[in-house]
Design a protein around this motif. Sequence first.
Motif, PDB file in Angstrom:
ATOM      1  N   CYS A 191       0.792  -1.242   0.115  1.00 31.59           N
ATOM      2  CA  CYS A 191       0.038   0.033   0.098  1.00 31.59           C
ATOM      3  C   CYS A 191       0.823   1.268  -0.222  1.00 31.59           C
ATOM      4  O   CYS A 191       1.534   1.440   0.882  1.00 31.59           O
ATOM      5  CB  CYS A 191      -0.937   0.004   1.219  1.00 31.59           C
ATOM      6  SG  CYS A 191      -1.897   1.502   1.249  1.00 31.59           S
ATOM      7  N   ALA A 192       0.967   1.970  -1.427  1.00 31.71           N
ATOM      8  CA  ALA A 192       1.816   3.050  -1.196  1.00 31.71           C
ATOM      9  C   ALA A 192       0.741   4.187  -0.924  1.00 31.71           C
ATOM     10  O   ALA A 192      -0.182   4.538  -1.363  1.00 31.71           O
ATOM     11  CB  ALA A 192       2.219   3.373  -2.740  1.00 31.71           C
ATOM     12  N   ALA A 193       1.698   5.088   0.012  1.00 33.63           N
ATOM     13  CA  ALA A 193       0.932   6.451   0.304  1.00 33.63           C
ATOM     14  C   ALA A 193       1.717   7.662  -0.323  1.00 33.63           C
ATOM     15  O   ALA A 193       2.970   7.557  -0.212  1.00 33.63           O
ATOM     16  CB  ALA A 193       1.164   6.411   1.667  1.00 33.63           C
ATOM     17  N   SER A 194       0.879   8.600  -0.491  1.00 31.53           N
ATOM     18  CA  SER A 194       1.510   9.754  -0.988  1.00 31.53           C
ATOM     19  C   SER A 194       0.574  10.849  -0.385  1.00 31.53           C
ATOM     20  O   SER A 194      -0.528  10.848   0.054  1.00 31.53           O
ATOM     21  CB  SER A 194       1.361   9.808  -2.686  1.00 31.53           C
ATOM     22  OG  SER A 194       0.098   9.898  -3.085  1.00 31.53           O
ATOM     23  N   GLY A 195       1.006  12.138  -0.500  1.00 22.00           N
ATOM     24  CA  GLY A 195       0.370  13.377   0.116  1.00 22.00           C
ATOM     25  C   GLY A 195       0.981  13.296   1.508  1.00 22.00           C
ATOM     26  O   GLY A 195       2.146  13.196   1.713  1.00 22.00           O
ATOM     27  N   ARG A 196       0.014  13.556   2.460  1.00 26.09           N
ATOM     28  CA  ARG A 196       0.305  13.826   3.662  1.00 26.09           C
ATOM     29  C   ARG A 196       1.298  12.586   4.529  1.00 26.09           C
ATOM     30  O   ARG A 196       0.847  11.576   4.006  1.00 26.09           O
ATOM     31  CB  ARG A 196      -0.802  14.081   4.603  1.00 26.09           C
ATOM     32  CG  ARG A 196      -0.590  14.765   5.997  1.00 26.09           C
ATOM     33  CD  ARG A 196      -1.887  15.471   6.573  1.00 26.09           C
ATOM     34  NE  ARG A 196      -1.864  15.475   8.024  1.00 26.09           N
ATOM     35  CZ  ARG A 196      -1.417  16.655   8.571  1.00 26.09           C
ATOM     36  NH1 ARG A 196      -1.053  17.503   7.684  1.00 26.09           N
ATOM     37  NH2 ARG A 196      -1.484  16.939   9.899  1.00 26.09           N
ATOM     38  N   THR A 197       2.340  12.964   5.294  1.00 27.35           N
ATOM     39  CA  THR A 197       3.144  11.923   5.613  1.00 27.35           C
ATOM     40  C   THR A 197       2.124  10.758   6.122  1.00 27.35           C
ATOM     41  O   THR A 197       1.531  10.966   7.174  1.00 27.35           O
ATOM     42  CB  THR A 197       4.024  12.420   6.551  1.00 27.35           C
ATOM     43  OG1 THR A 197       4.775  11.233   7.027  1.00 27.35           O
ATOM     44  CG2 THR A 197       3.241  13.097   8.011  1.00 27.35           C
ATOM     45  N   PHE A 198       2.555   9.577   5.693  1.00 24.83           N
ATOM     46  CA  PHE A 198       1.804   8.433   6.391  1.00 24.83           C
ATOM     47  C   PHE A 198       2.115   7.665   7.513  1.00 24.83           C
ATOM     48  O   PHE A 198       1.548   7.208   8.117  1.00 24.83           O
ATOM     49  CB  PHE A 198       1.880   7.261   5.220  1.00 24.83           C
ATOM     50  CG  PHE A 198       1.107   6.149   5.347  1.00 24.83           C
ATOM     51  CD1 PHE A 198       1.753   4.717   5.623  1.00 24.83           C
ATOM     52  CD2 PHE A 198      -0.026   5.914   5.397  1.00 24.83           C
ATOM     53  CE1 PHE A 198       1.198   3.658   5.552  1.00 24.83           C
ATOM     54  CE2 PHE A 198      -0.982   4.981   5.544  1.00 24.83           C
ATOM     55  CZ  PHE A 198      -0.388   3.650   5.568  1.00 24.83           C
ATOM     56  N   ASP A 252       6.191   1.091   6.970  1.00 20.57           N
ATOM     57  CA  ASP A 252       7.340   2.104   7.141  1.00 20.57           C
ATOM     58  C   ASP A 252       6.438   3.479   7.106  1.00 20.57           C
ATOM     59  O   ASP A 252       5.490   3.336   7.113  1.00 20.57           O
ATOM     60  CB  ASP A 252       8.515   1.716   6.303  1.00 20.57           C
ATOM     61  CG  ASP A 252       8.156   1.867   5.023  1.00 20.57           C
ATOM     62  OD1 ASP A 252       8.807   1.066   4.199  1.00 20.57           O
ATOM     63  OD2 ASP A 252       7.134   2.612   4.690  1.00 20.57           O
ATOM     64  N   ASN A 253       7.382   4.361   6.820  1.00 22.27           N
ATOM     65  CA  ASN A 253       6.792   5.855   6.884  1.00 22.27           C
ATOM     66  C   ASN A 253       5.995   5.947   5.522  1.00 22.27           C
ATOM     67  O   ASN A 253       5.151   7.195   5.466  1.00 22.27           O
ATOM     68  CB  ASN A 253       7.677   6.892   7.020  1.00 22.27           C
ATOM     69  CG  ASN A 253       8.353   7.047   8.556  1.00 22.27           C
ATOM     70  OD1 ASN A 253       7.531   6.630   9.190  1.00 22.27           O
ATOM     71  ND2 ASN A 253       9.388   7.533   8.576  1.00 22.27           N
ATOM     72  N   ALA A 254       6.318   5.354   4.767  1.00 22.00           N
ATOM     73  CA  ALA A 254       5.469   5.589   3.108  1.00 22.00           C
ATOM     74  C   ALA A 254       4.775   4.577   2.773  1.00 22.00           C
ATOM     75  O   ALA A 254       4.045   4.618   1.686  1.00 22.00           O
ATOM     76  CB  ALA A 254       6.606   6.166   2.084  1.00 22.00           C
ATOM     77  N   ALA A 260      -6.365   0.915   4.274  1.00 21.69           N
ATOM     78  CA  ALA A 260      -7.015   2.201   4.669  1.00 21.69           C
ATOM     79  C   ALA A 260      -6.168   2.800   5.761  1.00 21.69           C
ATOM     80  O   ALA A 260      -5.320   2.062   6.307  1.00 21.69           O
ATOM     81  CB  ALA A 260      -8.238   1.670   5.470  1.00 21.69           C
ATOM     82  N   GLY A 261      -6.569   4.129   5.883  1.00 23.15           N
ATOM     83  CA  GLY A 261      -5.658   4.931   6.727  1.00 23.15           C
ATOM     84  C   GLY A 261      -6.397   6.027   7.523  1.00 23.15           C
ATOM     85  O   GLY A 261      -7.721   6.258   7.242  1.00 23.15           O
TER      86      GLY A 261
END
Length: 127
Positions: A22-29, A73-75, A95-96
Amino acid sequence: QVQLVESGGGWVQAGGSLRLSCAASGRTFSIYAMGWFRQALGKEREFVAAISRSAGRTYFADSVKGRFTISRDNAMGYLQMNSLKPEDTAVYYCAGKEIGYASRNYLYTGTTAYDYWGQGTQVTVSS
């Protein structure tokens, strides 16, 4: 706000393994608690696994306990799925939920608890 994109789904025989990402972008995950859910055809979306913002706590549905692991991890977020069964066939969603530091060890298992969702990735397990 964070955008989530899942990958890693596919077809596998029973007993096999897959690793979803799950790759997160935008506001820090790193400020989000994270969960994985799945939805089989004709069924409601159900909880699979959750990990706290701190990554120090995890929780699993009974149906996957001992077979799946969740990490982050963080991202990125990950769901390692081993010993897959045909009943694991579903679309898997990450989901976040944005979490304050004081709640960094909290876990969330309900769909309504989460603010952000990916588009899903299909996992098909054949017998």
